[in-house]
Design a protein around this motif. Sequence first.
Motif, PDB file in Angstrom:
ATOM      1  N   THR A 164       0.163   1.970  -3.803  1.00  0.00           N
ATOM      2  CA  THR A 164       0.753   2.338  -2.508  1.00  0.00           C
ATOM      3  C   THR A 164      -0.217   3.079  -1.585  1.00  0.00           C
ATOM      4  OG1 THR A 164       1.590   4.420  -3.421  1.00  0.00           O
ATOM      5  CG2 THR A 164       3.065   2.498  -3.498  1.00  0.00           C
ATOM      6  N   ILE A 190      12.048   3.044  -9.220  1.00  0.00           N
ATOM      7  CA  ILE A 190      11.372   2.489  -8.046  1.00  0.00           C
ATOM      8  C   ILE A 190      12.057   1.187  -7.668  1.00  0.00           C
ATOM      9  CG2 ILE A 190       9.213   1.496  -7.185  1.00  0.00           C
ATOM     10  CD1 ILE A 190       7.719   3.431  -9.060  1.00  0.00           C
ATOM     11  N   SER A 191      12.432   1.055  -6.404  1.00  0.00           N
ATOM     12  CA  SER A 191      13.041  -0.180  -5.918  1.00  0.00           C
ATOM     13  C   SER A 191      11.983  -1.139  -5.378  1.00  0.00           C
ATOM     14  CB  SER A 191      14.045   0.122  -4.801  1.00  0.00           C
ATOM     15  OG  SER A 191      15.140   0.831  -5.313  1.00  0.00           O
ATOM     16  N   ARG A 192      10.966  -0.576  -4.704  1.00  0.00           N
ATOM     17  CA  ARG A 192       9.933  -1.420  -4.119  1.00  0.00           C
ATOM     18  C   ARG A 192       8.684  -0.595  -3.884  1.00  0.00           C
ATOM     19  NH1 ARG A 192      10.971  -5.677   0.482  1.00  0.00           N
ATOM     20  NH2 ARG A 192       9.693  -7.111  -0.666  1.00  0.00           N
ATOM     21  N   MET A 193       7.539  -1.209  -4.159  1.00  0.00           N
ATOM     22  CA  MET A 193       6.274  -0.579  -3.808  1.00  0.00           C
ATOM     23  C   MET A 193       5.265  -1.659  -3.476  1.00  0.00           C
ATOM     24  SD  MET A 193       4.685   0.817  -7.370  1.00  0.00           S
ATOM     25  CE  MET A 193       4.968  -0.065  -8.890  1.00  0.00           C
ATOM     26  N   ARG A 194       4.598  -1.434  -2.365  1.00  0.00           N
ATOM     27  CA  ARG A 194       3.509  -2.305  -1.955  1.00  0.00           C
ATOM     28  C   ARG A 194       2.892  -1.708  -0.698  1.00  0.00           C
ATOM     29  NH1 ARG A 194       6.983  -7.040   0.737  1.00  0.00           N
ATOM     30  NH2 ARG A 194       6.913  -6.173   2.807  1.00  0.00           N
ATOM     31  N   VAL A 232       4.146   1.468   1.104  1.00  0.00           N
ATOM     32  CA  VAL A 232       5.599   1.611   0.992  1.00  0.00           C
ATOM     33  C   VAL A 232       5.981   1.957  -0.443  1.00  0.00           C
ATOM     34  CG1 VAL A 232       7.792   0.377   1.190  1.00  0.00           C
ATOM     35  CG2 VAL A 232       5.977  -0.029   2.865  1.00  0.00           C
ATOM     36  N   LEU A 233       6.812   2.979  -0.580  1.00  0.00           N
ATOM     37  CA  LEU A 233       7.358   3.356  -1.878  1.00  0.00           C
ATOM     38  C   LEU A 233       8.832   3.699  -1.682  1.00  0.00           C
ATOM     39  CD1 LEU A 233       7.057   3.851  -4.870  1.00  0.00           C
ATOM     40  CD2 LEU A 233       6.113   6.114  -4.355  1.00  0.00           C
ATOM     41  N   ILE A 234       9.692   2.765  -2.054  1.00  0.00           N
ATOM     42  CA  ILE A 234      11.140   2.914  -1.925  1.00  0.00           C
ATOM     43  C   ILE A 234      11.695   3.207  -3.324  1.00  0.00           C
ATOM     44  CG2 ILE A 234      13.298   1.847  -1.170  1.00  0.00           C
ATOM     45  CD1 ILE A 234      11.230   2.112   1.079  1.00  0.00           C
ATOM     46  N   ARG A 243      15.064   5.010  -5.874  1.00  0.00           N
ATOM     47  CA  ARG A 243      16.445   5.458  -6.037  1.00  0.00           C
ATOM     48  C   ARG A 243      16.362   6.948  -6.377  1.00  0.00           C
ATOM     49  NH1 ARG A 243      16.004   0.775  -8.411  1.00  0.00           N
ATOM     50  NH2 ARG A 243      15.860   1.622 -10.518  1.00  0.00           N
ATOM     51  N   THR A 267      18.980   5.310  -1.927  1.00  0.00           N
ATOM     52  CA  THR A 267      17.754   4.527  -1.957  1.00  0.00           C
ATOM     53  C   THR A 267      17.037   4.805  -0.649  1.00  0.00           C
ATOM     54  OG1 THR A 267      18.756   2.836  -3.349  1.00  0.00           O
ATOM     55  CG2 THR A 267      16.795   2.197  -2.098  1.00  0.00           C
ATOM     56  N   PRO A 288      15.212  -1.325   6.080  1.00  0.00           N
ATOM     57  CA  PRO A 288      14.378  -2.517   6.266  1.00  0.00           C
ATOM     58  C   PRO A 288      14.807  -3.317   7.491  1.00  0.00           C
ATOM     59  CG  PRO A 288      15.122  -2.331   3.994  1.00  0.00           C
ATOM     60  CD  PRO A 288      15.864  -1.288   4.782  1.00  0.00           C
TER      61      PRO A 288
END
Length: 190
Positions: free
Chosen positions: A81, A98-102, A105-107, A109, A115, A171
């Motif tokens: 990230t 972790i719901s999303r990372m790239r 971005v680090l989303i 719970r 979230t 989003p």
Amino acid sequence: MHSDSAPVQLSLIGLPGIPSVQPGDDLARLIVASLEAARLALQTGDILVVTSKLVAKAEGRFVDLRTVTPSERAQEVAAITRKDPRLVELILRESTGISRMRGEVLIVRHRLGFTLANAGIDHSNVGRDGEDWVLLLPEDPDRSARDLREALGQLTGVRPGVVISDSHGRPFRIGTVGVAVGLAGIPAVW
């Protein structure tokens, strides 16, 4: 609406003169002082919305990143990230997954059930010297709202509904959305 029904009125009033909140400050007294300065009084049926940042500051939820040692997992996530590994460590501590990372971005719970990006950890306008200070969300926003409601009731004789709010991004949306992260004296869904 029935013709014999009284009209419903909604007024939003920003309270002036709330000072920079410090750990241990009595939010109820600061709010009452602001109300008095504005020649306002709480009334039955009022709902007070307080930002999570004010509550977190009063609760002393500051963290100096210089005191944080990142775990191996935090270092792995930070590499993906491009975030400070110390910040990532705090994000992981405040989260259940972790719901999303790239990219950047680090989303996650959050342990409170939300979230959101970066576990709601605030790095802006924290009010501490240096870039190494961050502010976590309140430990238990519902409890904070209940405590504030009770304290206001003791000071004013009126126990307003209290909402602890935070700004969350979504989003594919521009800007942020106000979210109730804690509340007392009103139903969660209305």
